[in-house]
Design an enzyme around this catalytic site. Sequence first.
Site, PDB file in Angstrom:
ATOM      1  N   LYS A  22       0.837  -1.215   0.000  1.00 18.37           N
ATOM      2  CA  LYS A  22       0.000   0.000   0.000  1.00 18.37           C
ATOM      3  C   LYS A  22       0.870   1.262   0.000  1.00 18.37           C
ATOM      4  CE  LYS A  22      -1.833   1.716   3.997  1.00 18.37           C
ATOM      5  NZ  LYS A  22      -1.538   3.152   4.074  1.00 18.37           N
ATOM      6  N   ASN A  23       1.851   1.298   0.890  1.00 17.66           N
ATOM      7  CA  ASN A  23       2.625   2.536   1.036  1.00 17.66           C
ATOM      8  C   ASN A  23       3.618   2.760  -0.101  1.00 17.66           C
ATOM      9  OD1 ASN A  23       1.192   3.014   3.312  1.00 17.66           O
ATOM     10  ND2 ASN A  23       2.872   2.636   4.761  1.00 17.66           N
ATOM     11  N   ARG A  92      -4.713  10.528   4.337  1.00 14.46           N
ATOM     12  CA  ARG A  92      -3.608  11.475   4.448  1.00 14.46           C
ATOM     13  C   ARG A  92      -2.617  11.365   3.286  1.00 14.46           C
ATOM     14  NH1 ARG A  92      -0.343  14.102   8.253  1.00 14.46           N
ATOM     15  NH2 ARG A  92       1.792  13.658   7.683  1.00 14.46           N
ATOM     16  N   CYS A 116      -5.232  18.210  10.675  1.00 21.17           N
ATOM     17  CA  CYS A 116      -3.952  18.913  10.767  1.00 21.17           C
ATOM     18  C   CYS A 116      -4.177  20.408  10.645  1.00 21.17           C
ATOM     19  CB  CYS A 116      -3.016  18.478   9.655  1.00 21.17           C
ATOM     20  SG  CYS A 116      -2.724  16.729   9.680  1.00 21.17           S
ATOM     21  N   ARG A 121       3.439  21.351  12.505  1.00 19.24           N
ATOM     22  CA  ARG A 121       2.725  20.094  12.746  1.00 19.24           C
ATOM     23  C   ARG A 121       2.895  19.148  11.565  1.00 19.24           C
ATOM     24  NH1 ARG A 121       0.042  23.894  15.882  1.00 19.24           N
ATOM     25  NH2 ARG A 121      -0.557  24.864  13.938  1.00 19.24           N
ATOM     26  N   PRO A 122       2.060  18.141  11.433  1.00 23.07           N
ATOM     27  CA  PRO A 122       2.410  17.036  10.553  1.00 23.07           C
ATOM     28  C   PRO A 122       2.807  17.275   9.091  1.00 23.07           C
ATOM     29  CG  PRO A 122       0.719  16.340  12.034  1.00 23.07           C
ATOM     30  CD  PRO A 122       0.905  17.812  12.282  1.00 23.07           C
ATOM     31  N   VAL A 123       2.485  18.424   8.468  1.00 22.50           N
ATOM     32  CA  VAL A 123       3.013  18.570   7.103  1.00 22.50           C
ATOM     33  C   VAL A 123       4.025  19.710   6.982  1.00 22.50           C
ATOM     34  CG1 VAL A 123       1.102  17.444   5.883  1.00 22.50           C
ATOM     35  CG2 VAL A 123       0.995  19.905   6.358  1.00 22.50           C
ATOM     36  N   ASP A 124       4.485  20.206   8.119  1.00 23.91           N
ATOM     37  CA  ASP A 124       5.422  21.336   8.065  1.00 23.91           C
ATOM     38  C   ASP A 124       6.683  21.006   7.265  1.00 23.91           C
ATOM     39  OD1 ASP A 124       5.915  19.537  10.175  1.00 23.91           O
ATOM     40  OD2 ASP A 124       7.212  20.954  11.188  1.00 23.91           O
ATOM     41  N   LEU A 125       7.137  19.760   7.367  1.00 25.44           N
ATOM     42  CA  LEU A 125       8.378  19.394   6.659  1.00 25.44           C
ATOM     43  C   LEU A 125       8.165  19.314   5.145  1.00 25.44           C
ATOM     44  CD1 LEU A 125       9.641  16.625   9.125  1.00 25.44           C
ATOM     45  CD2 LEU A 125      10.443  18.987   8.955  1.00 25.44           C
ATOM     46  N   ASP A 304       4.252   0.685  12.104  1.00 21.72           N
ATOM     47  CA  ASP A 304       3.057   0.032  11.545  1.00 21.72           C
ATOM     48  C   ASP A 304       2.898  -1.422  12.003  1.00 21.72           C
ATOM     49  OD1 ASP A 304       2.365   2.348  10.286  1.00 21.72           O
ATOM     50  OD2 ASP A 304       2.956   1.728   8.274  1.00 21.72           O
ATOM     51  N   ILE A 326       7.889   6.990  17.013  1.00 22.82           N
ATOM     52  CA  ILE A 326       7.469   7.734  15.813  1.00 22.82           C
ATOM     53  C   ILE A 326       6.159   8.477  16.095  1.00 22.82           C
ATOM     54  CG2 ILE A 326       6.911   7.555  13.351  1.00 22.82           C
ATOM     55  CD1 ILE A 326       9.431   6.186  13.421  1.00 22.82           C
ATOM     56  N   ARG A 396      -8.846  -0.423   4.449  1.00 24.64           N
ATOM     57  CA  ARG A 396      -7.977   0.604   3.863  1.00 24.64           C
ATOM     58  C   ARG A 396      -6.612   0.023   3.511  1.00 24.64           C
ATOM     59  NH1 ARG A 396      -7.075   5.866   7.016  1.00 24.64           N
ATOM     60  NH2 ARG A 396      -5.708   5.996   5.210  1.00 24.64           N
TER      61      ARG A 396
HETATM   62  C1  UD1 Z   1       4.162   6.968   6.506  1.00 24.49           C
HETATM   63  C2  UD1 Z   1       3.293   5.749   6.315  1.00 24.49           C
HETATM   64  C3  UD1 Z   1       2.745   5.257   7.642  1.00 24.49           C
HETATM   65  C4  UD1 Z   1       3.883   5.051   8.643  1.00 24.49           C
HETATM   66  C5  UD1 Z   1       4.771   6.292   8.739  1.00 24.49           C
HETATM   67  C6  UD1 Z   1       6.006   6.070   9.595  1.00 24.49           C
HETATM   68  C7  UD1 Z   1       2.326   6.033   4.101  1.00 24.49           C
HETATM   69  C8  UD1 Z   1       1.128   6.294   3.282  1.00 24.49           C
HETATM   70  N1  UD1 Z   1       2.195   6.088   5.425  1.00 24.49           N
HETATM   71  O1  UD1 Z   1       3.343   8.006   7.035  1.00 24.49           O
HETATM   72  O2  UD1 Z   1       2.052   4.025   7.413  1.00 24.49           O
HETATM   73  O3  UD1 Z   1       3.329   4.776   9.910  1.00 24.49           O
HETATM   74  O4  UD1 Z   1       5.230   6.664   7.421  1.00 24.49           O
HETATM   75  O5  UD1 Z   1       6.761   5.037   9.102  1.00 24.49           O
HETATM   76  O6  UD1 Z   1       3.391   5.736   3.592  1.00 24.49           O
HETATM   77  N2  UD1 Z   1       6.179  14.689  10.906  1.00 24.49           N
HETATM   78  C9  UD1 Z   1       6.272  16.029  11.220  1.00 24.49           C
HETATM   79  N3  UD1 Z   1       6.142  16.935  10.197  1.00 24.49           N
HETATM   80  C10 UD1 Z   1       5.911  16.571   8.908  1.00 24.49           C
HETATM   81  C11 UD1 Z   1       5.817  15.192   8.612  1.00 24.49           C
HETATM   82  C12 UD1 Z   1       5.966  14.290   9.640  1.00 24.49           C
HETATM   83  O7  UD1 Z   1       6.475  16.403  12.369  1.00 24.49           O
HETATM   84  O8  UD1 Z   1       5.802  17.433   8.043  1.00 24.49           O
HETATM   85  C13 UD1 Z   1       6.369  13.676  11.990  1.00 24.49           C
HETATM   86  C14 UD1 Z   1       5.142  12.810  12.207  1.00 24.49           C
HETATM   87  O9  UD1 Z   1       4.220  13.421  13.094  1.00 24.49           O
HETATM   88  C15 UD1 Z   1       5.764  11.540  12.771  1.00 24.49           C
HETATM   89  C16 UD1 Z   1       7.102  11.453  12.038  1.00 24.49           C
HETATM   90  O10 UD1 Z   1       7.344  12.760  11.538  1.00 24.49           O
HETATM   91  O11 UD1 Z   1       6.010  11.677  14.136  1.00 24.49           O
HETATM   92  C17 UD1 Z   1       7.139  10.468  10.889  1.00 24.49           C
HETATM   93  O12 UD1 Z   1       6.064  10.722  10.026  1.00 24.49           O
HETATM   94  P1  UD1 Z   1       6.136  10.382   8.461  1.00 24.49           P
HETATM   95  O13 UD1 Z   1       7.320   9.516   8.211  1.00 24.49           O
HETATM   96  O14 UD1 Z   1       6.030  11.649   7.695  1.00 24.49           O
HETATM   97  O15 UD1 Z   1       4.810   9.542   8.254  1.00 24.49           O
HETATM   98  P2  UD1 Z   1       3.847   9.515   7.000  1.00 24.49           P
HETATM   99  O16 UD1 Z   1       4.603   9.748   5.754  1.00 24.49           O
HETATM  100  O17 UD1 Z   1       2.664  10.352   7.270  1.00 24.49           O
END
Ligand code: UD1
Length: 417
Positions: A22-23, A92, A116, A121-125, A304, A326, A396
């Site tokens: 899936k990923n 997401r 979000c 937060r989660p998409v800042d990077l 996961d 994580i 999913r």
């Molecule tokens: C992907 C996987 C998910 C897996 C995760 C970690 C897909 C579709 N999903 O999710 O199944 O659990 O990797 O291996 O591939 N973070 C930030 N800012 C950002 C982005 C991330 O702070 O802009 C933090 C997140 O909150 C988390 C960590 O970084 O604590 C890792 O997240 P990330 O590797 O980005 O996970 P996803 O890509 O969302």
Amino acid sequence: MYKFIIRGGQPLSGDVFISGAKNAVLPIMAATLITPGHFILRNVPDLRDTRTMLKLLEIIGAKVNFSDGKMEIDSTTCSNPVAPYEVVKTMRASFDVLGPLSSRFRYAKVSLPGGCAWGPRPVDLHLKALKALGTEVTLEGGYIIVKGAASGAEINFELSSVGATKNALMAAVKAEGQTIIQNAAREPEITALIDFLNALGADISGQDSTRLCINGVKELKNELDFTIIPDRIEAGTFLITNLLLGGEIRLHNVNPEHLAIVLTKLQEAGSRLEITADSILSQGGPSIAPVNITTAPYPGFPTDLQAQWMALMSRAVGDSIIIDEIYHDRFTHVAELNRLGARIKLEQNVAVVEGVARLTGAPVMSTDIRASASLIIAGLAAAGETEVSRIYHIDRGYEKIETKLKNIGADISRVRG
Ligand code: UD1
């Protein structure tokens, strides 16, 4: 709404064919938007998430045919670089189209993922990477708008992010000049995306490492036939289930290299494994030894599989500690596992699991994809009947889960209610 009715106690026996990852498939589907072309993807799992990404590609204007694991995508007709809230809020990973759309159209309008908010937060990077590449990034009405052409830059992620690495890569492939990504994620799904992009004519080196070098190219090919890697999380889930229930199963279409730390931990916990290049024969031992895990970016133990490992450890002979580094709050399964008789105490992101001799069936509720998997396998190990509700989560990310489990002797059925 459907739920699973599970009657626990049977050991497993037989063959399991692992689906495509899936990923890996989701970002590769998104990557077909970078350039107008005709693509064939093979070994594509039929999941709710793949169907959601398919719908998103169609909204953007692609033509997609999908049957029997083969997906044909015609992205020549794309003209609408918009990912609406209605789709993104359900998945997401829809955010994966941000990099591809901005690369192709020099404009992208993508809803922020549900829950979000703007800021660190989660998409800042993801946004930091696009800004570093010189595009203009703004927020309007809940949508991220990216404008302008990207040009090569150095991107240094402060933490390892799969999603941000994918978007940075896809935005940089056709940028003018060289891009270096430091502290890049190196999950096998990132390597699969790089393999896809390089086969399409991109110039990316450093795969499998945390430093990626992308030399921007002017043109990409307009057709590609590509096979999706096996799903390491699905494979890991079946191996954990086998140790929990006993018996002997053989996984096919699996890449053991992607599971190295999981296989080591399983062996420590009592699994007997025979490993070839693309199959794993697994035998559950007579008892389960307690084994601690701490999740970490690849090649560390995957977050996961944390919930499934907890279901396994709930039946270990002794206590174990499970730490999620994580996602610090990814523990909704703890209370549900405890309803089945597990003894788990949670303090922040540290779970202490006291192994019990017996789990007993109960009604429990799924909260996300992997928590659902953990409840199903705990239900299979429990005496009596377990009802798992809200199973749309499992659909999913796991293809035909109950069919695959039934084929190896599990008593599980999907019923309305
Ligand atoms: C992907 C996987 C998910 C897996 C995760 C970690 C897909 C579709 N999903 O999710 O199944 O659990 O990797 O291996 O591939 N973070 C930030 N800012 C950002 C982005 C991330 O702070 O802009 C933090 C997140 O909150 C988390 C960590 O970084 O604590 C890792 O997240 P990330 O590797 O980005 O996970 P996803 O890509 O969302």
